[in-house]
Scaffold this motif. Structure first.
Motif, PDB file in Angstrom:
ATOM      1  N   LEU A  47       0.806  -1.222   0.000  1.00 48.24           N
ATOM      2  CA  LEU A  47       0.000   0.000   0.000  1.00 48.24           C
ATOM      3  C   LEU A  47       0.841   1.274   0.000  1.00 48.24           C
ATOM      4  O   LEU A  47       0.393   2.316  -0.470  1.00 48.24           O
ATOM      5  CB  LEU A  47      -0.933   0.013   1.214  1.00 48.24           C
ATOM      6  CG  LEU A  47      -2.012  -1.057   1.254  1.00 48.24           C
ATOM      7  CD1 LEU A  47      -2.700  -1.062   2.613  1.00 48.24           C
ATOM      8  CD2 LEU A  47      -3.012  -0.862   0.133  1.00 48.24           C
ATOM      9  N   THR A  48       2.039   1.194   0.532  1.00 47.16           N
ATOM     10  CA  THR A  48       2.881   2.385   0.628  1.00 47.16           C
ATOM     11  C   THR A  48       3.887   2.491  -0.516  1.00 47.16           C
ATOM     12  O   THR A  48       4.659   3.444  -0.558  1.00 47.16           O
ATOM     13  CB  THR A  48       3.614   2.425   1.979  1.00 47.16           C
ATOM     14  OG1 THR A  48       4.378   1.234   2.146  1.00 47.16           O
ATOM     15  CG2 THR A  48       2.630   2.574   3.131  1.00 47.16           C
ATOM     16  N   ALA A  49       3.848   1.574  -1.456  1.00 51.09           N
ATOM     17  CA  ALA A  49       4.769   1.597  -2.607  1.00 51.09           C
ATOM     18  C   ALA A  49       4.237   2.540  -3.689  1.00 51.09           C
ATOM     19  O   ALA A  49       4.142   2.173  -4.860  1.00 51.09           O
ATOM     20  CB  ALA A  49       4.974   0.183  -3.146  1.00 51.09           C
ATOM     21  N   ALA A  53       4.840   2.719  -7.956  1.00 50.03           N
ATOM     22  CA  ALA A  53       3.617   2.642  -8.763  1.00 50.03           C
ATOM     23  C   ALA A  53       3.537   3.821  -9.719  1.00 50.03           C
ATOM     24  O   ALA A  53       3.125   3.668 -10.875  1.00 50.03           O
ATOM     25  CB  ALA A  53       2.387   2.613  -7.857  1.00 50.03           C
ATOM     26  N   ALA A  54       3.955   4.998  -9.268  1.00 50.42           N
ATOM     27  CA  ALA A  54       3.875   6.206 -10.095  1.00 50.42           C
ATOM     28  C   ALA A  54       4.799   6.156 -11.309  1.00 50.42           C
ATOM     29  O   ALA A  54       4.613   6.916 -12.255  1.00 50.42           O
ATOM     30  CB  ALA A  54       4.204   7.439  -9.258  1.00 50.42           C
ATOM     31  N   GLU A  55       5.766   5.247 -11.297  1.00 49.66           N
ATOM     32  CA  GLU A  55       6.670   5.118 -12.446  1.00 49.66           C
ATOM     33  C   GLU A  55       5.959   4.542 -13.665  1.00 49.66           C
ATOM     34  O   GLU A  55       6.354   4.800 -14.795  1.00 49.66           O
ATOM     35  CB  GLU A  55       7.874   4.265 -12.067  1.00 49.66           C
ATOM     36  CG  GLU A  55       8.773   4.933 -11.035  1.00 49.66           C
ATOM     37  CD  GLU A  55       9.901   4.031 -10.563  1.00 49.66           C
ATOM     38  OE1 GLU A  55      10.123   2.953 -11.152  1.00 49.66           O
ATOM     39  OE2 GLU A  55      10.555   4.416  -9.574  1.00 49.66           O
ATOM     40  N   ALA A  72      -6.424   6.268  -6.562  1.00 52.40           N
ATOM     41  CA  ALA A  72      -6.305   5.027  -7.336  1.00 52.40           C
ATOM     42  C   ALA A  72      -5.126   5.182  -8.282  1.00 52.40           C
ATOM     43  O   ALA A  72      -4.740   6.297  -8.636  1.00 52.40           O
ATOM     44  CB  ALA A  72      -7.582   4.755  -8.123  1.00 52.40           C
ATOM     45  N   ALA A  73      -4.593   4.058  -8.684  1.00 52.28           N
ATOM     46  CA  ALA A  73      -3.537   4.042  -9.695  1.00 52.28           C
ATOM     47  C   ALA A  73      -4.135   3.479 -10.981  1.00 52.28           C
ATOM     48  O   ALA A  73      -4.669   2.368 -10.983  1.00 52.28           O
ATOM     49  CB  ALA A  73      -2.365   3.190  -9.235  1.00 52.28           C
ATOM     50  N   TYR A  74      -4.068   4.264 -12.049  1.00 55.80           N
ATOM     51  CA  TYR A  74      -4.523   3.803 -13.362  1.00 55.80           C
ATOM     52  C   TYR A  74      -3.297   3.377 -14.158  1.00 55.80           C
ATOM     53  O   TYR A  74      -2.355   4.144 -14.326  1.00 55.80           O
ATOM     54  CB  TYR A  74      -5.268   4.910 -14.123  1.00 55.80           C
ATOM     55  CG  TYR A  74      -5.473   4.547 -15.576  1.00 55.80           C
ATOM     56  CD1 TYR A  74      -6.400   3.577 -15.944  1.00 55.80           C
ATOM     57  CD2 TYR A  74      -4.695   5.123 -16.578  1.00 55.80           C
ATOM     58  CE1 TYR A  74      -6.558   3.204 -17.272  1.00 55.80           C
ATOM     59  CE2 TYR A  74      -4.848   4.760 -17.911  1.00 55.80           C
ATOM     60  CZ  TYR A  74      -5.775   3.802 -18.246  1.00 55.80           C
ATOM     61  OH  TYR A  74      -5.921   3.421 -19.556  1.00 55.80           O
ATOM     62  N   SER A  90      -5.581  -1.223 -16.212  1.00 54.09           N
ATOM     63  CA  SER A  90      -5.979  -1.723 -14.899  1.00 54.09           C
ATOM     64  C   SER A  90      -6.075  -0.601 -13.882  1.00 54.09           C
ATOM     65  O   SER A  90      -5.538   0.489 -14.069  1.00 54.09           O
ATOM     66  CB  SER A  90      -5.002  -2.792 -14.405  1.00 54.09           C
ATOM     67  OG  SER A  90      -3.704  -2.262 -14.254  1.00 54.09           O
ATOM     68  N   VAL A  91      -6.774  -0.909 -12.809  1.00 53.07           N
ATOM     69  CA  VAL A  91      -6.889  -0.011 -11.667  1.00 53.07           C
ATOM     70  C   VAL A  91      -6.391  -0.783 -10.450  1.00 53.07           C
ATOM     71  O   VAL A  91      -6.736  -1.940 -10.262  1.00 53.07           O
ATOM     72  CB  VAL A  91      -8.338   0.499 -11.471  1.00 53.07           C
ATOM     73  CG1 VAL A  91      -9.328  -0.614 -11.334  1.00 53.07           C
ATOM     74  CG2 VAL A  91      -8.430   1.455 -10.301  1.00 53.07           C
ATOM     75  N   ASP A  92      -5.529  -0.138  -9.685  1.00 50.12           N
ATOM     76  CA  ASP A  92      -5.103  -0.746  -8.429  1.00 50.12           C
ATOM     77  C   ASP A  92      -4.858   0.345  -7.397  1.00 50.12           C
ATOM     78  O   ASP A  92      -5.032   1.526  -7.667  1.00 50.12           O
ATOM     79  CB  ASP A  92      -3.928  -1.705  -8.597  1.00 50.12           C
ATOM     80  CG  ASP A  92      -2.650  -1.076  -9.115  1.00 50.12           C
ATOM     81  OD1 ASP A  92      -2.573   0.159  -9.196  1.00 50.12           O
ATOM     82  OD2 ASP A  92      -1.709  -1.818  -9.416  1.00 50.12           O
TER      83      ASP A  92
END
Length: 167
Positions: A47-49, A53-55, A72-74, A90-92
């Motif tokens: 959850l804190t990564a 994820a933003a890369e 959310a991360a798209y 995907s969405v995570d």
């Protein structure tokens, strides 16, 4: 209560990443007891990564009165991670503050991901959902996603792939 279409979803700034990580942990803390002392820290690490994820993902946020209440991360096609096929979008890391639940925040975030996936010409939008995430299962089902298959257990829980086919 705001309707999902009235909520403003925006792209997070790099300055939002720490707040997103805190929001993620706050939103998922209800699972800490069920996961226990061994598995909860594993989930917290995921959850804190937010930086990694933003890369490869676009981080999306919803604010109310200046406070971050959802994120959310798209991931566009080509950057999705298992269990979602790479060709899909995907969405995570979907998270909503407990204080902002039932206001359409998660719906607004997923609808934004669907719009982005359609614009990216993705064949589908997918999400991996763990068995203890009943609210996520209900959300994706309500938004027209289909539970594709059971996957190998994660955190000793059932795990499913949800898919919404796109035009």
């Amino acid at each position: 209560m705001a309707r999902p279409e009235e909520l403003r979803v925006e792209v997070a700034s790099p300055d939002d990443r720490i707040a997103i990580a805190h929001l993620n942990v706050w939103a998922y803390r209800e699972y800490a007891f069920d996961l226990g002392a061994e598995l909860w820290p594993v989930l917290v690490k995921e959850l804190t990564a937010v930086g990694p994820a933003a890369e490869t993902a676009t981080l999306l946020v919803v604010r109310e009165h200046g406070d971050l209440v959802g994120s959310a991360a798209y991931r566009p096609p080509g950057s999705s991670v298992s269990p979602v096929p790479a060709a899909w979008a995907s969405v995570d890391l979907l998270a909503v503050s407990p204080d902002a639940r039932h206001r359409g925040v998660a719906t607004a975030l997923v609808l934004e991901c669907l719009e982005r996936a359609a614009a990216d010409r993705a064949p589908a939008l997918g999400a991996g959902v763990k068995g203890y995430m009943a609210a996520a299962q209900e959300l994706f089902t309500r938004l027209g996603f289909h539970r594709e298959q059971g996957l190998a257990k994660r955190d000793e829980q059932p795990y499913w792939l949800y898919r919404r086919q796109l035009g």
